[in-house]
Design a protein around this motif. Structure first.
Motif, short mmCIF file in Angstrom:
data_model
loop_
_atom_site.label_atom_id
_atom_site.label_comp_id
_atom_site.label_asym_id
_atom_site.label_seq_id
_atom_site.Cartn_x
_atom_site.Cartn_y
_atom_site.Cartn_z
N UNK A 119 0.78 -1.23 0.00
CA UNK A 119 0.00 0.00 0.00
C UNK A 119 0.81 1.27 0.00
N UNK A 120 2.14 1.15 0.02
CA UNK A 120 3.00 2.35 0.05
C UNK A 120 3.38 2.76 -1.37
N UNK A 121 3.54 4.07 -1.57
CA UNK A 121 4.06 4.55 -2.84
C UNK A 121 5.59 4.49 -2.78
N UNK A 122 6.19 3.98 -3.85
CA UNK A 122 7.64 3.84 -3.91
C UNK A 122 8.16 4.38 -5.23
N UNK A 123 9.40 4.81 -5.23
CA UNK A 123 10.08 5.24 -6.46
C UNK A 123 11.12 4.19 -6.80
N UNK A 124 11.29 3.94 -8.10
CA UNK A 124 12.22 2.90 -8.54
C UNK A 124 12.67 3.19 -9.96
N UNK A 125 13.66 2.44 -10.42
CA UNK A 125 14.16 2.60 -11.79
C UNK A 125 13.09 2.15 -12.77
N UNK A 126 12.74 3.02 -13.71
CA UNK A 126 11.72 2.70 -14.70
C UNK A 126 11.25 3.97 -15.37
N UNK A 127 10.33 3.84 -16.32
CA UNK A 127 9.86 5.03 -17.05
C UNK A 127 8.34 5.13 -17.15
N UNK A 128 7.59 4.07 -16.82
CA UNK A 128 6.13 4.13 -16.93
C UNK A 128 5.50 4.25 -15.56
N UNK A 129 4.31 4.86 -15.52
CA UNK A 129 3.63 5.07 -14.24
C UNK A 129 2.14 5.23 -14.48
N UNK A 130 1.38 5.20 -13.40
CA UNK A 130 -0.07 5.33 -13.45
C UNK A 130 -0.49 6.61 -12.74
N UNK A 131 -1.18 7.49 -13.47
CA UNK A 131 -1.70 8.71 -12.87
C UNK A 131 -3.15 8.47 -12.47
N UNK A 132 -3.45 8.68 -11.19
CA UNK A 132 -4.81 8.48 -10.70
C UNK A 132 -5.42 9.81 -10.27
N UNK A 133 -6.74 9.88 -10.31
CA UNK A 133 -7.45 11.09 -9.95
C UNK A 133 -7.13 11.50 -8.51
#
Length: 249
Positions: A119-133
């Motif tokens: 349930x935690x938000x994390x940052x990691x190596x990558x380029x895609x992501x999900x934008x939620x309202x």
């Protein structure tokens, strides 16, 4: 009246092979149903085997001593060496047993600790992501291997269309944050969905290529292990190795 099971004698058929008997290459249902042994099972089996072998060894040694030639008695040093060898094997098996238990305890402790990522938000190596309202920040970033003359950061939608282009920082050796306000190039708010970040650095020498590492984010929905045994986090449809994490929010 008693019945006996008939034993079928294999015969050679017209193809030159045997028929009517059990195939030596096939496995019975009982063999197929066998499950792989765990390390603990192997250790327990080895311990039992050692005990059986040691009893056999003592029986043979006692018999040998009873029937030895009085003029050529059993060498005491050789007998002592055999006893010491058995003791060393027993100690090694005992050590393996304790190591198995330590590994199990460590795995259980690691699994318990990793639950904190759920349930935690994390940052990691990558380029895609999900934008939620309702999202107020997108912790995106990148790092350049060498300094650049200029950098352009693009945000693309799930169809690969560039919806926003921004000027990036050009320094090397540091992580640069990408501040995207969830708007397109015309200042209109974008719709929630899947997006991707692309960083395009331009080198001082136009023929040089600058290596870029991008950082994205996501929410941890599950935890598992890869085939190599490494802990992975389920973020969206991806499995991200724990070693790729840079920040936990």
């Amino acid at each position: 009246m008693t019945t006996t099971n008939a034993i079928t004698t294999p015969t050679v058929n017209k193809y030159g092979t045997y028929s009517g008997g059990l195939s030596t290459g096939s496995k019975t249902a009982a063999e197929t149903a066998k499950t792989p042994q765990t390390d603990a099972d192997k250790t327990a089996s080895a311990t039992k085997g050692l005990g059986d072998n040691f009893q056999t060894f003592l029986t043979m040694l006692t018999t040998q001593m009873k029937n030895q030639d009085p003029l050529k008695p059993l060498d005491t040093n050789d007998m002592t060496k055999q006893l010491v060898d058995f003791a060393n094997v027993e100690q090694n098996i005992g050590t393996n047993s304790r190591l198995d238990k330590l590994v199990q305890l460590q795995s259980a402790g690691t699994a318990s600790t990793n639950l904190a990522y759920l349930g935690r938000m994390v940052a990691f190596e990558g380029d895609s992501f999900q934008y939620t309202q309702g999202m107020t920040q997108a912790p995106l970033g990148y790092e350049l291997a060498t300094s650049a003359k200029s950098v352009r950061v693009d945000i693309l939608d799930d169809k690969g269309n560039i919806i926003r282009s921004m000027k990036g920082e050009t320094g090397a050796g540091t992580k640069h944050a990408v501040n995207w306000d969830f708007k397109d190039n015309n200042g209109r708010a974008v719709q929630p969905g899947a997006y991707r970040m692309n960083v395009a650095p331009v080198a001082e020498n136009k023929d040089d290529i600058i290596k870029t590492t991008t950082y994205t984010f996501g929410t941890v929905a599950g935890i598992g292990n890869s085939k190599e045994g490494e802990t992975v986090l389920n973020i969206g449809a991806r499995e991200v190795p724990l070693s790729k994490l840079t920040t936990v929010y």
